[in-house]
Design an enzyme around this catalytic site. Structure first.
Site, PDB file in Angstrom:
ATOM      1  N   TYR A 113      37.568  61.700 -29.140  1.00 55.74           N
ATOM      2  CA  TYR A 113      37.103  63.194 -30.163  1.00 55.74           C
ATOM      3  C   TYR A 113      38.139  63.021 -31.643  1.00 55.74           C
ATOM      4  O   TYR A 113      38.205  63.192 -32.460  1.00 55.74           O
ATOM      5  CB  TYR A 113      36.696  63.893 -29.437  1.00 55.74           C
ATOM      6  CG  TYR A 113      36.313  65.571 -30.049  1.00 55.74           C
ATOM      7  CD1 TYR A 113      35.232  65.796 -29.919  1.00 55.74           C
ATOM      8  CD2 TYR A 113      37.117  66.554 -30.607  1.00 55.74           C
ATOM      9  CE1 TYR A 113      34.984  66.938 -31.240  1.00 55.74           C
ATOM     10  CE2 TYR A 113      37.016  67.749 -31.517  1.00 55.74           C
ATOM     11  CZ  TYR A 113      35.696  67.266 -31.478  1.00 55.74           C
ATOM     12  OH  TYR A 113      34.997  68.961 -32.368  1.00 55.74           O
TER      13      TYR A 113
ATOM     14  N   SER B 215      37.823  68.858 -37.513  1.00 54.83           N
ATOM     15  CA  SER B 215      38.579  69.654 -36.482  1.00 54.83           C
ATOM     16  C   SER B 215      40.756  69.543 -36.380  1.00 54.83           C
ATOM     17  O   SER B 215      40.624  68.386 -37.204  1.00 54.83           O
ATOM     18  CB  SER B 215      37.889  69.562 -35.394  1.00 54.83           C
ATOM     19  OG  SER B 215      38.586  69.756 -34.308  1.00 54.83           O
TER      20      SER B 215
END
Length: 258
Positions: free
Chosen positions: A161, A148
């Site tokens: 995250y 990501s």
């Protein structure tokens, strides 16, 4: 041009989180290049539905499904045992399964942030290790990790995250170097906002969407198929000299300047 460089005929690919969104799109892309796929996800009903759709759209290809929570160590081993049962080893592993719970850093319980790491990072590391002997049965094989942009810069996804995805990107580099001699290429992709079920609620807020688009030079949200195309390229023989890389699929987000 050798057309085989752009084909995956006869190859078996394992895609985690393969029942929806980016994982589903990756499965379609790999099938289109001639691979057979094994999809793993937690939702048995969704897996069966996707399998039926894919078999209808890609007659002649093999589509297998296995219900598993890759955050669970025992189920990870059961999944790789299933691959072993095919007797052909494994050509491609796509570590796509992931999850998040966005909160301010001080609001997480220890169990919450550790679970994010379990799903996003530990599962990918363990599946890659378990898959290593299966991948080395072939002269050339590939692992692609779905990271990501959150692992490359700050975005509003929550610290755990971003931390887990940053670690995944570093894992990609380390395994690429360590396993190059084994014929295993290891790469990653780093998406920005992609139009999926998981992002739909955030993108439904027009003010938030405007903020996202203002930071995206291409001025739009990405589609799952655009991530899948980058993943497929990293699996193809045509990318045989590419390893340890992370390709951002972000509409220029990471290159934004002012």
């Amino acid at each position: 041009m050798d057309p085989k460089r752009w084909r995956l005929d006869g190859q078996l690919a394992l895609v985690t989180g393969g029942s929806a969104g980016i994982g589903h799109a990756i499965a379609r892309e790999l099938l289109g290049f001639g691979a057979d796929v094994l999809l793993a996800a937690r939702d048995t009903t969704a897996l069966d539905r996707v399998r039926g759709e894919l078999l209808e759209d890609f007659p002649g290809r093999e589509v297998h499904v296995f219900a598993a929570d890759v955050a669970d160590a025992d189920q990870r081993r059961e999944l790789l045992d299933r691959v072993e049962d095919f007797g052909e080893g494994l050509h491609i592993l796509v570590n796509n399964a992931g999850g998040n719970l966005g909160k301010p850093a001080t609001d997480y319980t220890e169990d919450e942030w550790r679970q994010i790491f379990e799903v996003n990072l530990y599962s990918a590391f363990e599946l890659s290790r378990y898959a290593h002997p299966l991948l080395t049965r072939h002269a050339s094989s590939a692992i692609v990790n779905v990271g990501s942009v959150s692992g490359l810069t700050h975005v509003r996804t929550g610290a755990p995250y971003g931390m887990s995805k940053a670690a995944m990107h570093q894992m990609t580099k380390n395994l690429a170097v360590e396993w190059a001699e084994d014929g295993i290429r290891v790469n990653a992709v780093a998406p920005w906002y992609i139009r999926t079920r998981r992002t739909s609620s955030k993108l439904a807020d027009p003010d938030y969407l405007d903020e996202v688009l203002l930071r995206t030079p291409m001025g739009r949200v990405g589609e799952p198929e655009e991530v899948a195309a980058a993943v497929a390229f990293l699996c193809l023989p045509a990318s045989s000299y590419v390893t340890g890389e992370c390709i951002a699929v972000d509409g220029g987000f990471l290159r934004y300047g002012f």
